[in-house]
Each structure stands twice: as C-alpha cells, then as structure tokens.
Write an enzyme that holds these catalytic residues in place. Structure first.
Site, short mmCIF file in Angstrom:
data_model
loop_
_atom_site.label_atom_id
_atom_site.label_comp_id
_atom_site.label_asym_id
_atom_site.label_seq_id
_atom_site.Cartn_x
_atom_site.Cartn_y
_atom_site.Cartn_z
N THR B 12 0.83 -1.21 0.00
CA THR B 12 0.00 0.00 0.00
C THR B 12 0.86 1.26 0.00
O THR B 12 0.72 2.13 -0.86
CB THR B 12 -0.91 0.02 1.25
OG1 THR B 12 -1.62 -1.22 1.28
CG2 THR B 12 -1.89 1.16 1.20
N LYS B 104 6.72 1.29 12.72
CA LYS B 104 6.64 1.62 14.16
C LYS B 104 6.87 0.41 15.05
O LYS B 104 7.45 0.53 16.12
CB LYS B 104 5.30 2.26 14.51
CG LYS B 104 4.09 1.54 13.95
CD LYS B 104 3.58 2.32 12.77
CE LYS B 104 2.57 1.59 11.95
NZ LYS B 104 2.36 2.24 10.65
N GLU B 128 9.23 9.56 9.61
CA GLU B 128 8.02 10.41 9.67
C GLU B 128 6.75 9.61 9.47
O GLU B 128 5.73 9.86 10.13
CB GLU B 128 8.13 11.51 8.60
CG GLU B 128 7.00 12.52 8.59
CD GLU B 128 6.91 13.31 9.89
OE1 GLU B 128 6.11 12.90 10.75
OE2 GLU B 128 7.62 14.30 10.04
N ILE B 135 0.70 13.21 8.42
CA ILE B 135 0.89 14.39 9.28
C ILE B 135 2.37 14.54 9.65
O ILE B 135 2.95 13.60 10.18
CB ILE B 135 0.09 14.25 10.59
CG1 ILE B 135 -1.33 13.78 10.33
CG2 ILE B 135 0.11 15.54 11.38
CD1 ILE B 135 -2.06 13.31 11.59
N GLY B 186 -12.90 -1.28 4.41
CA GLY B 186 -11.47 -1.45 4.22
C GLY B 186 -10.63 -0.70 5.24
O GLY B 186 -9.41 -0.56 5.08
N ASP B 200 -1.02 -1.14 18.07
CA ASP B 200 -0.45 -0.25 17.06
C ASP B 200 -0.24 1.15 17.65
O ASP B 200 0.81 1.78 17.45
CB ASP B 200 -1.39 -0.20 15.85
CG ASP B 200 -0.99 0.86 14.83
OD1 ASP B 200 0.00 0.62 14.11
OD2 ASP B 200 -1.65 1.91 14.77
N LYS B 204 3.28 3.43 18.32
CA LYS B 204 3.45 4.82 17.88
C LYS B 204 3.77 5.76 19.05
O LYS B 204 4.61 6.65 18.92
CB LYS B 204 2.19 5.28 17.14
CG LYS B 204 2.01 4.58 15.79
CD LYS B 204 0.62 4.82 15.23
CE LYS B 204 0.43 4.19 13.86
NZ LYS B 204 -0.99 4.19 13.44
N GLY B 302 -3.23 5.10 4.84
CA GLY B 302 -3.57 5.18 3.42
C GLY B 302 -2.33 5.35 2.58
O GLY B 302 -1.32 5.88 3.03
#
Lengths: 427, 427
Positions: B12, B104, B128, B135, B186, B200, B204, B302
């Site tokens: 992706t 991460k 990043e 962001i 999705g 997750d 982070k 995304g």
C-alpha cells in the site's frame, strides 16, 4: 563552538526569545550538541533588557550598530514594521549572517528583495514566527509536505479577530462589545485596525501562499475584508438555520490556472474542524494532492509561543537545516492572481426590508436576472435595524454577479439598509 | 546529480511512494533543485511493481539482495514487521545509506539498536511515516518544537479504532457492529487485533515519547487497553450526562520525575479540539513549556498520505537536513517508567447492579474506604446486561485504589457483572 545569535528588538517576542534561550539552553544543547549563545540584544529599553539577565556589555540601543559591530552567526529581527527592520535584515544578510524574522508585514511587501539578497549571500532567511505564532506551519509547508502539490490553504491566522468572533458567537455580543473585551484582556491593541480589518491576516496568507505556490504574493494581491460589519444576528442565523460558524478565514487556492488569495468573514460548516478553533487560537488547514487535508493548530501569538518558533529557526540554521525557500520561487511564475470579481462561491445575503408582501418576490426577481440560484430563503419575524431581515443562501455564483444584483436590490424602495454579504466555504 | 532511492516493499505505502515520485518528481526538483530517482523496487509481486511504470531492470524480488547489489543514497523500508525488515535496514545502514522507514513496530522494539547503528555509520534513520500517516508530526516534534521541554503528548493515532468509536458514538452501534462497518469499508483488517487492542497505538506512542523525552521507550513500557469493552451506553452517558467524548487516546507525560506512557479508552471534554477528530483522521496534541498546546491533524493511514510522509524524509536527506534524533537519546536517561498502579486521574465507573434499595450506599462505602471521592453519581432507570447501570465519576484517584475498590465492589452480591472502568483526562 557556540552558535552566536544577535537579537534586534526586545519587545514581547524578543524577551520571550531571551527567556527561552536562557531557560532551555541546556536542553537544546543536549538535543542538538549545539550551544546557542546570545551575542547581543538591541533595544531602546535598556532596563528591560538587563532585567532579563542580559549582561550590560551585550546591550545595544542601536540595532544596526550592533549588527555592524558584533560578530555572530545569525541575527534575529524582532523590531517589526518596514523601516529600520528592513535595514537591519539587509545589513545582516550582506554580512553573510543567517536572518530569522517574525515580520510578516515586511515579508509581504519586500519578500522578493530580501530572499534574493539571502540567496546571493548564501545564507538563510527564516520566518517560522511570522505566521501562526508557535505553530510550526512554515516548516510543515516547506518540508513536511514538500512532495505535494498544494491545492488549498485555509487559515484562521489572526487571534484577535478569532477571539472577537468567538465572543460574538458564544455570548451574543456585538462587534464593539467583543472588541472591548479583547482590549481589556490585552488581546487587541488600542488601535485594532490591522487585526479587525484583516490586514495582518493578509500579510500572513501572502507569506504562506508564496511558499506554497512558488509565486511572490504581496499584500496588494490579497482581497481583504474585515469583520466589523458582522452582527450577532448573522452569526446566530448562520449557526441555527444553516449549521455554519463564522470565521475570519484566509484562503489561498489555485482555481483554473489562477491563484485566489483572500481574507474575509467566511461561513463554514460547523462539523469542519476549523469550526472548533476558538478564542485566540490559530489554525491552518493545508490540502495537498497526496496528503489530503492536514491541520496545524496552536497559539498564534504571545511572547512564549512565538519565541518557540523563533528558536526553532535558530536551531535549524545552527544544525545546518538551511533550506529556507523553494528554488522555483526565485525563477518567477506565470501564475496570475485572480480578480475578486471572478471569485465563485456560495453566498449568504441578509437584506433589511420593510415588512410588506411582495418583498421576497422583488429580491428573487433581481437575483434571477443575474442567474443567481437561491438555495434557501427565510424571513425572520424579528425587527432589526428598523426593518425585517430577509436571509438567503445561494448556490455557487460569481462575486461579480452577486455585487451587481445586490447593488440593484439595495436601490429598491423596500430595502432599508445596505445588504450584508458573506461568502460560504463548503470545503 | 540525482539522489537515488531504493524502495524495499511495494504494498500500500510503497506503491504510493512510487506514484508520488513519478507524478511529482518535477515539482520536487523545481522546489529543491534535487532530482529524486528510483534505484530499485523490491517486492514479491513483480506484476504489481511493473504496473506502476517501474522498469523491469529496477525490479528485485529479494530486498536484501537489492540493497547489497544496487548503488543508492537511501533505502526506504516499507516491508513491515520485525523480521526481514530489520535485516534490510541493518544492511543499508552498514553500507552507509540513509534509511527511511514507516515501521513503528520495529522502532518500538529495536529502535535503540537501529538508531545507534545509523549514528555509527553517520547516516540518518528517518521515520516520519511511522506515526500519523501524512501528518508531519515527527518533524514538528523533532525540529519545530525543539526549544521546548515537552510536557505532554496526547494522540489519536489509530484511525481504525477512531473510526469504530466515531461510528459507535454517532450511530449508536455496538463495538461488533462498528467493527463490521470498518471492515466493509477497508478501514479494518480481517484480524483487527493490533488496532482495536491498542497495540499499534502503543508502538506509535513509544516512538513519539522516545523522541520527546530523550529516553528509549519500548512497547512493553506502554500500558495498553483496547476498546472492545466499550458499549454505546457508556459513550452515550459520557456525552449526555458528563459532556465527554470517548477516544482511544495515547498519552505520554512526565509526572513527578517519571514517564507515564499509556494507551486506553479515555473520556475527554467535548470542547477539547481532540473531540472533533472523527472517523479515520488522526491527531496529536503536543504541549511544550513555551509553545503551549499545539495540534497536528490529518489522515493517519492510506497509500497517498503515508507516501507524502516518506517522501518528506527522502527530500530531507537529499537536501541535507539529516538531523534525525536528539543527541541525548544516545546517552541514556534516568527517567523511569511509571507503574500503571500509580496513574492518577479522574475515573468513570459503571456498575451493573440489581435494582434494589441500598446498592448505591454499599458502593459508596467501599469507595470511601479507599478514600476515593465521588464527583457525580447517577442511576439510569434502564435495564442493561440484566441489571441497572449505576454510573459514577470520581475526583482524581490512583489506579491502584480504584482497582482494589472495584475488585471488592464486584464481589458484592448486588453487583451482576464486572464493573466498566474508564479514565478521564481533563487536560
């Protein structure tokens, strides 16, 4: 070896910078391996500077003299205005010193000249503190979003105006009442013109859009309208009837090959995150072709937040992050500035009419003549300004046709006051 | 001369990076003067890679082989996981290539080892894209706020969990129903464990807090609780009765010389801007001693948003902005991790009790025994889980005492189900 900075101007922001560099000096050194040292502080108020703990031998009452006489790596210009500040910056750049400034007015009028001078002398001209106070939005736009074609920028970038609008919205105050509160709290100056007329926001959006669209944008390229005409009634109708909040929004976007740059009261959907930006807080919403919408939010003014931005620029040049402007900015661009007449948007119109049958029909007829399509219309059964308010929102229309229609409507004998017009942004 | 990057992993995010570098290559060159060139793309799916317009000679089915054989300036690791990804990164760093990663999980487990290796080899390890998708929050924290002692970080940094909570809140869905919607759209994987259990987000916040507090924080240092126990009833009561919204919040703050790092469902005041972060959007609120509160908002996942972040890292190293981690991180820190028992906060407690007089008194008596002070109490006259919900909010209390009290309360014969406990953050 220490990195030496001279500070020209020790008012609100300058004293914040001295305080930050004093208190967090060790922290910055631990993080970067660089010690930042104050080379000089120039200001007219000697007592104030010394009260910050600056040694007397570092004090100068003449900034230009300090720049000429004191060896340093970077000069921080916090004098403001477009007079001596410009001389100080030019002198520093010619002496191959990096320059850090918070001076949006100067950048919006003389940016091209000063950036070119920096480039010629192979030093940086950094300006994080010029927009959005402590928010690192210049860095985000210059570096964080560098892979994106920037499509749109929406900024709430004047804290005074946003505070006034928030007071009007939350407490139903008039503009004059809200301004008074802002002045009492120290958020507005005795002469609030720059803030409430949108001029300060215009300087800032000029700075942001030059960076984003690789084209020099000057203050006079920005269409500006202030917030003085807004009434609590419009703010209430917008919220209760249409679900909009009202913000002084700075907007820059490329439309059909032209750049539209404008600052004016704008109605925006309440569910948009910009509607949650209240009080003296600032925010910029930046839309890039890959990243989509991003938002940067924080305190847009004040001694300590703005000092945070100045120091990030100082550290950037100290560690060698000297990229300060897109190369293409120096090459010139064909992107033309769009004429306000051509702006296309939905509009909010509030007519002040006599309470008599047939008024709505007369208004609608003139709007129809200019092919302006009405989305919603309502007549409030309350007296206002000696008449009754008739409110309409339109489907997207050009500002030119809106202006012509409103001019014609305002000449009708049933219309008692000039019509209030506000643009709507649906995002 | 072109700056050459090898891309390891073309799923992706990887395909987004190839697309961005292809479409916006010229734009980046105009801005920076640097041409970014793809040196290789390694993936198991050759057809997919070629369909992106990558030339066959640049395709490799073995990422490690590609790193060993192809000359390049930087390697982008987008394989994910902690196996081959780690080998690829180590190999690239040893060959003195800058590394850019979105991984991460790997940084939260092996950050110290990898950052040290990068430092030894005098190259950058940039990340990043590992937090907050597009962001530029790592850059803001590392550079934009560098003058600040960071006091607190609050992150909505898992889009899947935030989407589920938004559905539960806006549509009154149960967790299972909302998860199903997320999977259909999705936004959630077939196995949603990493997202809904908070793992997750824990990775982070470990990455963010290492950077902010100059101390290696690993996944196991993070207190984690997921969102599966939340009910639409709790979300409704929080909003209607107490004015709170419920978010899966990642929190890092220094309290009394210890670092508190945690991820759990959290009730926050509706007027806080984090409450306006809905759907798959992410946001980080970072509080510094000088800048005050700042917020960074955008799409947290995304292909294209994450590619935007990866490319900003690539450009950073291409133009020489190679500062990637605070120096002090390498020196070690005495800052200890606070035990969850010691967390102090206001709490929301929902007991499921039999509908009988005296229940409230029994609960209150036990809370009193542990010196937990009740702020508000209410008994909803609705049946739920075979009993009636008795809801209380407390004044600040330690988690230890809350746990002990709840354990004792849950043994009362009038209590039918385990009590639901949720921390409240007032900011």
């Amino acid at each position: 070896m220490a990195f030496k900075v001279g500070i020209a101007g020790c008012g609100t922001v300058g004293s914040g910078v001295v305080k930050l560099l004093t208190e967090n000096c060790k922290l910055i050194e631990e993080r970067t391996g660089k010690k930042i040292e104050i080379a000089f502080v120039a200001d007219l108020n000697k007592d104030k500077v010394l009260s910050l703990g600056v040694k007397p031998e570092k004090f100068f009452d003449d900034a230009l003299k300090a720049v000429k006489e004191v060896e340093c790596d970077a000069v921080v210009e916090l004098i403001g205005g477009t007079g001596i500040a410009k001389e100080v910056i030019k002198e520093a750049l010619k002496r191959k010193r990096h320059v850090i400034t918070a001076n949006k007015a100067l950048l919006a009028s003389s940016g091209q000249e000063l950036f070119n001078l920096a480039k010629e002398n192979k030093v940086s001209l950094k300006y994080e503190a010029s927009v959005g106070g402590g928010i690192p939005v210049i860095k985000a736009l210059r570096e964080g979003l560098i892979g994106n074609r920037i499509e749109r920028i929406y900024g709430i970038i004047n804290g005074t105006a946003n505070f006034i609008l928030t007071q009007m919205s939350q407490k139903g105050l008039s503009f004059d009442e809200a301004l008074k509160v802002a002045q009492e709290k120290g958020y507005a100056e005795a002469d609030p013109t720059l803030d409430v007329e949108g001029i300060d926001a215009a300087h800032k959006i000029a700075v942001l859009s030059s960076l984003a669209f690789c084209r020099w944008v000057k203050t006079e390229d920005v269409y500006v309208k202030g917030i003085k005409e807004l009434t609590p009634l419009d703010i209430e109708i917008a919220r209760e009837e249409f679900g909009y909040s009202v913000k002084l929004l700075a907007i820059a976007k490329e439309v059909e090959g032209a750049l539209e740059v404008r600052v004016h009261p704008t109605m925006i959907p309440e569910e948009n995150i910009l509607s949650s930006v209240n009080g003296v807080f600032n925010a910029c919403l930046i839309k890039g072709d890959f990243v989509g919408e991003t938002l940067y939010y924080g305190k847009g003014a004040g001694s300590e937040p703005t000092a945070s931005a100045v120091v990030s620029d100082i550290v950037d040049v100290a560690v060698g992050n000297t990229f300060f402007a897109p190369e293409c900015l120096f090459k010139g661009s064909n992107l033309r500035i769009r004429e306000p007449d051509q702006f296309t948007s939905s509009f909010y119109l509030r007519f002040t009419a006599v309470d008599r049958p047939g008024v709505l029909a007369k208004i609608a007829q003139i709007l129809g003549k200019y092919e302006i399509s009405i989305k919603m219309a309502l007549q409030k059964g309350v007296a206002f300004n000696g008449g009754v308010p008739v409110v309409m929102t339109t489907h997207p229309a050009r500002k030119r046709e809106i202006n012509l229609a409103v001019k014609e409507i305002d000449q009708l004998s049933v219309i008692l006051k000039p019509t209030f017009v506000c643009m709507i942004e649906e995002f």
